[in-house]
Scaffold this motif. Structure first.
Motif, PDB file in Angstrom:
ATOM      1  N   GLN A 184       0.830  -1.196   0.000  1.00  0.00           N
ATOM      2  CA  GLN A 184       0.000   0.000   0.000  1.00  0.00           C
ATOM      3  C   GLN A 184       0.870   1.254   0.000  1.00  0.00           C
ATOM      4  O   GLN A 184       2.020   1.231   0.466  1.00  0.00           O
ATOM      5  CB  GLN A 184      -0.909   0.008   1.220  1.00  0.00           C
ATOM      6  CG  GLN A 184      -2.031  -1.018   1.160  1.00  0.00           C
ATOM      7  CD  GLN A 184      -3.010  -0.860   2.301  1.00  0.00           C
ATOM      8  OE1 GLN A 184      -2.679  -0.361   3.364  1.00  0.00           O
ATOM      9  NE2 GLN A 184      -4.244  -1.297   2.072  1.00  0.00           N
ATOM     10  N   PRO A 226       2.123   5.339  -5.453  1.00  0.00           N
ATOM     11  CA  PRO A 226       1.629   4.605  -6.627  1.00  0.00           C
ATOM     12  C   PRO A 226       2.511   4.810  -7.857  1.00  0.00           C
ATOM     13  O   PRO A 226       2.675   3.882  -8.660  1.00  0.00           O
ATOM     14  CB  PRO A 226       0.224   5.177  -6.831  1.00  0.00           C
ATOM     15  CG  PRO A 226      -0.209   5.580  -5.464  1.00  0.00           C
ATOM     16  CD  PRO A 226       1.043   6.091  -4.797  1.00  0.00           C
ATOM     17  N   THR A 260       4.410  -3.166  -7.078  1.00  0.00           N
ATOM     18  CA  THR A 260       3.115  -2.534  -7.291  1.00  0.00           C
ATOM     19  C   THR A 260       2.689  -1.841  -6.013  1.00  0.00           C
ATOM     20  O   THR A 260       2.637  -2.466  -4.953  1.00  0.00           O
ATOM     21  CB  THR A 260       2.051  -3.565  -7.705  1.00  0.00           C
ATOM     22  OG1 THR A 260       2.495  -4.260  -8.884  1.00  0.00           O
ATOM     23  CG2 THR A 260       0.729  -2.877  -8.002  1.00  0.00           C
ATOM     24  N   SER A 306      -0.313   0.243  -4.287  1.00  0.00           N
ATOM     25  CA  SER A 306      -1.730   0.575  -4.410  1.00  0.00           C
ATOM     26  C   SER A 306      -2.048   1.837  -3.623  1.00  0.00           C
ATOM     27  O   SER A 306      -1.442   2.118  -2.588  1.00  0.00           O
ATOM     28  CB  SER A 306      -2.587  -0.582  -3.906  1.00  0.00           C
ATOM     29  OG  SER A 306      -2.345  -0.809  -2.535  1.00  0.00           O
TER      30      SER A 306
END
Length: 123
Positions: free
Chosen positions: A13, A88, A120, A122
């Motif tokens: 995250q 992100p 990645t 998020s």
């Protein structure tokens, strides 16, 4: 000849952290400067961070300065990228690479590349 294998990527995250590792083969690891690159979909590959052969000098792209830290352990023939406060826009495939001894920290000349690891982030 140097072979490089990255690990440590994954899904995190925004605001989180990841540490990427790049394990090298060969007894000449300390002869090479090392760098971490990334490539996001539809974008050019960019140099994120670089480190000298001894580890005493480093370079960071402005976009990661203050958040990422590159380091190396020549005894373990491994280079690391500690990534904190992830955003992100840090989402990309991250590659480690080895450059020859004569190349400077910001030289585009890299002779050996790993296969990449996906990061990645998020929102």
């Amino acid at each position: 000849q140097v072979q490089l294998v990255e690990s440590g990527g994954g899904l995190v995250q925004a605001g989180g952290s990841l540490r990427l590792s790049c394990a090298a083969s060969g007894r000449t690891f300390s002869s090479y400067g090392m760098g971490w690159f990334r490539q996001a979909p539809g974008k050019e590959r960019e140099l994120v961070a670089a480190i000298s052969r001894s580890g005493s000098s480093t370079y960071y792209a402005d976009s990661v300065k203050g958040r990422f830290t590159i380091s190396r352990d020549n005894a373990k023939i491994t280079v690391y990228l500690q990534m904190n406060s992830l955003k992100p826009e840090d989402t990309a495939v991250y590659y480690c690479a080895a450059r020859p001894a004569w190349a400077t920290l910001t030289s585009p000349r890299y002779d050996y590349w790993g296969q990449g690891t996906q990061v990645t982030v998020s929102s």
